[in-house]
Scaffold this motif. Structure first.
Motif, mmCIF file in Angstrom:
data_model
loop_
_atom_site.group_PDB
_atom_site.id
_atom_site.type_symbol
_atom_site.label_atom_id
_atom_site.label_comp_id
_atom_site.label_asym_id
_atom_site.label_seq_id
_atom_site.Cartn_x
_atom_site.Cartn_y
_atom_site.Cartn_z
ATOM 1 N N VAL A 13 33.093 -3.378 -6.611
ATOM 2 C CA VAL A 13 31.639 -3.361 -6.490
ATOM 3 C C VAL A 13 31.249 -4.462 -5.510
ATOM 4 N N VAL A 14 30.488 -4.109 -4.496
ATOM 5 C CA VAL A 14 30.148 -5.070 -3.454
ATOM 6 C C VAL A 14 28.648 -5.093 -3.209
ATOM 7 N N ASP A 15 28.205 -6.165 -2.590
ATOM 8 C CA ASP A 15 26.846 -6.251 -2.054
ATOM 9 C C ASP A 15 26.905 -5.882 -0.583
ATOM 10 N N LYS A 16 26.318 -4.749 -0.244
ATOM 11 C CA LYS A 16 26.234 -4.305 1.145
ATOM 12 C C LYS A 16 25.041 -4.967 1.814
ATOM 13 N N PRO A 17 25.221 -5.592 2.960
ATOM 14 C CA PRO A 17 24.066 -6.204 3.636
ATOM 15 C C PRO A 17 23.212 -5.157 4.339
ATOM 16 N N HIS A 18 21.978 -5.542 4.645
ATOM 17 C CA HIS A 18 21.160 -4.698 5.515
ATOM 18 C C HIS A 18 21.916 -4.437 6.819
ATOM 19 N N PHE A 19 21.685 -3.266 7.403
ATOM 20 C CA PHE A 19 22.146 -2.869 8.729
ATOM 21 C C PHE A 19 23.604 -2.423 8.787
ATOM 22 N N LEU A 20 24.371 -2.564 7.727
ATOM 23 C CA LEU A 20 25.761 -2.114 7.741
ATOM 24 C C LEU A 20 25.857 -0.773 7.007
ATOM 25 N N ALA A 21 26.411 0.242 7.671
ATOM 26 C CA ALA A 21 26.556 1.557 7.061
ATOM 27 C C ALA A 21 27.513 1.492 5.873
ATOM 28 N N GLU A 65 33.270 -0.829 18.848
ATOM 29 C CA GLU A 65 31.922 -0.989 18.305
ATOM 30 C C GLU A 65 31.616 -2.480 18.218
ATOM 31 N N ASP A 66 30.451 -2.874 18.708
ATOM 32 C CA ASP A 66 30.033 -4.264 18.528
ATOM 33 C C ASP A 66 29.888 -4.544 17.038
ATOM 34 N N ARG A 67 30.260 -5.742 16.650
ATOM 35 C CA ARG A 67 30.221 -6.092 15.235
ATOM 36 C C ARG A 67 28.782 -6.199 14.737
ATOM 37 N N VAL A 68 28.537 -5.641 13.559
ATOM 38 C CA VAL A 68 27.283 -5.870 12.842
ATOM 39 C C VAL A 68 27.432 -7.226 12.148
ATOM 40 N N PRO A 69 26.620 -8.226 12.510
ATOM 41 C CA PRO A 69 26.903 -9.615 12.146
ATOM 42 C C PRO A 69 26.498 -10.010 10.719
ATOM 43 N N PRO A 129 31.752 5.786 7.279
ATOM 44 C CA PRO A 129 31.749 6.156 8.694
ATOM 45 C C PRO A 129 30.770 7.292 8.976
ATOM 46 N N ASN A 130 30.083 7.188 10.108
ATOM 47 C CA ASN A 130 29.196 8.264 10.546
ATOM 48 C C ASN A 130 29.294 8.381 12.058
ATOM 49 N N GLY A 131 28.406 9.128 12.673
ATOM 50 C CA GLY A 131 28.519 9.394 14.098
ATOM 51 C C GLY A 131 28.433 8.168 14.979
ATOM 52 N N VAL A 132 27.662 7.168 14.560
ATOM 53 C CA VAL A 132 27.453 5.974 15.381
ATOM 54 C C VAL A 132 28.400 4.851 14.967
ATOM 55 N N PHE A 133 28.534 4.635 13.681
ATOM 56 C CA PHE A 133 29.349 3.542 13.164
ATOM 57 C C PHE A 133 30.565 4.094 12.416
ATOM 58 N N VAL A 134 31.745 3.800 12.939
ATOM 59 C CA VAL A 134 32.987 4.212 12.289
ATOM 60 C C VAL A 134 33.754 2.987 11.817
ATOM 61 N N ARG A 135 33.946 2.053 12.727
ATOM 62 C CA ARG A 135 34.568 0.782 12.336
ATOM 63 C C ARG A 135 33.597 -0.074 11.520
ATOM 64 N N GLU A 136 32.335 -0.137 11.996
ATOM 65 C CA GLU A 136 31.361 -1.039 11.406
ATOM 66 C C GLU A 136 30.639 -0.379 10.233
ATOM 67 N N CYS A 137 31.388 -0.246 9.148
ATOM 68 C CA CYS A 137 30.839 0.244 7.888
ATOM 69 C C CYS A 137 31.612 -0.423 6.759
ATOM 70 N N VAL A 138 31.077 -0.362 5.569
ATOM 71 C CA VAL A 138 31.694 -1.051 4.432
ATOM 72 C C VAL A 138 33.103 -0.540 4.172
ATOM 73 N N VAL A 139 33.276 0.780 4.123
ATOM 74 C CA VAL A 139 34.576 1.343 3.762
ATOM 75 C C VAL A 139 35.657 0.928 4.747
ATOM 76 N N THR A 140 35.423 1.089 6.043
ATOM 77 C CA THR A 140 36.441 0.745 7.033
ATOM 78 C C THR A 140 36.738 -0.745 7.027
ATOM 79 N N ARG A 141 35.694 -1.561 6.988
ATOM 80 C CA ARG A 141 35.919 -3.011 6.961
ATOM 81 C C ARG A 141 36.796 -3.421 5.784
ATOM 82 N N LEU A 142 36.484 -2.912 4.602
ATOM 83 C CA LEU A 142 37.218 -3.335 3.421
ATOM 84 C C LEU A 142 38.629 -2.761 3.375
ATOM 85 N N ARG A 143 38.820 -1.549 3.863
ATOM 86 C CA ARG A 143 40.181 -1.018 3.937
ATOM 87 C C ARG A 143 41.064 -1.924 4.788
#
Length: 340
Positions: free
Chosen positions: A123-131, A105-109, A134-148
């Motif tokens: 507790v985090v601040d989620k930026p716009h555009f980052l899921a 997955e291309d990185r959400v910048p 994980p869902n059908g389109v973004f699995v790596r590029e989401c808050v949970v996966t990134r932080l794990r």
């Protein structure tokens, strides 16, 4: 009768949780309990799992899926965490776990910022555009996966969700032992949520004129109606019937923007329907700046970052279920009409 949540027998890989399968048959009630039990795991995978359950999976792309994948790269295990062979007998009604392929997955910048952490919560601040998850389109590029991955914490789980295009506070659980108590707070709506939004004011409006619901006074106004989400359709509809959605709205200020007028609003949802705040504001003729769906669904490209929805989950408040302490968290993010 409430049943306990089944714990995965296979740990996450690269921050991504293992997928679960359930074999047919068995004594417990489940969707496939009435089906015959194949003789071997190979027969089950080839005859049922691959053509039905896995046939729609985006993770496999154009690559043909075979039973050998499951016991190879998929690391298929049974409920005890024991590796499974294709010639093994199927356990009737048994649970199995495996890892799906992890596509690129291309990185959400945009980055996630930690607002608070303790033994139980992150507790985090989620930026716009980052899921959020994980869902059908973004699995790596989401808050949970990134932080794990970043923190080496496979037990991180989001207790609630924010729309991918919404920014702001997201609460994650760090410990399974205390997770349920915090999840119940959200399920019971015992969390006070405050959002901030920038929205268009009616075309031709000028200061001193009225607004829907009398919002020009700066006082709280309430919207209660019924929202309906139809499968396969992105926009949520307002329909007649018993209200199932409730939002409190207050105008903070108005300001000139792009040849018209916009307003800054505080929004407090009392229910948690999909797109609720966006639909309620649009229904008043006050669509949010940068909204790609309301009033017109633009079919946005998920990698188009030019226009950010001006909606921010700004504040969360709740009584801690263990200490009784009042917990208050505030986002460090702000809205910007120039980004809409």
């Amino acid at each position: 009768m409430r049943t306990s949540r089944r714990v995965a027998a296979l740990p996450p890989r690269e921050g991504i949780a293992a997928a679960r399968l359930r074999a047919p048959g068995g004594r417990e009630t489940h969707d496939a309990a009435h089906l015959p039990v194949p003789a071997t795991v190979r027969d089950w995978l080839a005859g049922t799992v691959i053509p039905t359950t896995m046939g729609r999976e985006q993770a496999f792309g154009e690559n043909p899926l075979t039973p050998e994948y499951f016991v190879g790269a998929g690391s298929l295990v049974d409920a005890r965490g024991v590796a499974v062979d294709l010639d093994d007998a199927v356990e009737p009604g048994g649970f199995y776990w495996f890892h799906k392929p992890i596509p690129h997955e291309d990185r959400v910048p945009f980055d996630v910022r930690v607002v608070h952490e303790d033994d139980d919560l992150l507790v985090v601040d989620k930026p716009h555009f980052l899921a959020s998850t994980p869902n059908g389109v973004f699995v790596r590029e989401c808050v949970v996966t990134r932080l794990r991955v970043r923190r080496g914490e496979d037990d991180l789980v989001a207790i609630h969700r924010l729309d991918r295009v919404t920014a702001g506070l997201l609460v994650l659980s760090r410990r399974p032992r205390t997770r349920g108590a915090y999840q119940v707070l959200f399920q019971r709506r015992d969390i006070e949520k405050t959002y901030r939004a920038l929205a268009w004011l009616p075309q031709g409006w000028s200061p001193g004129e009225g607004l829907p619901l009398g919002l020009e006074t700066g006082e709280d106004r309430d919207v209660r109606n019924r929202l309906l989400k139809i499968d396969g359709h992105r926009p949520v509809r307002e329909v007649p019937g018993e209200p199932n959605a409730h939002t409190t709205i207050r105008l903070v200020r108005s300001f000139p923007h792009a040849g018209g007028w916009a307003g800054e609003f505080v929004l407090r949802p009392h229910t948690g329907k999909t797109h609720q705040l966006r639909v309620h504001m649009n229904g008043l003729g006050l669509p949010l700046l940068g909204d790609p769906v309301y009033p017109v669904d633009l079919g946005p490209d998920p990698y188009d970052f030019r226009h950010a929805l001006q909606l921010l989950a700004e504040r969360l408040e709740f009584d801690d279920p263990f200490t009784g302490e009042r917990r208050v968290f505030t986002s460090g993010l702000t809205l910007d009409p120039a980004r809409a």
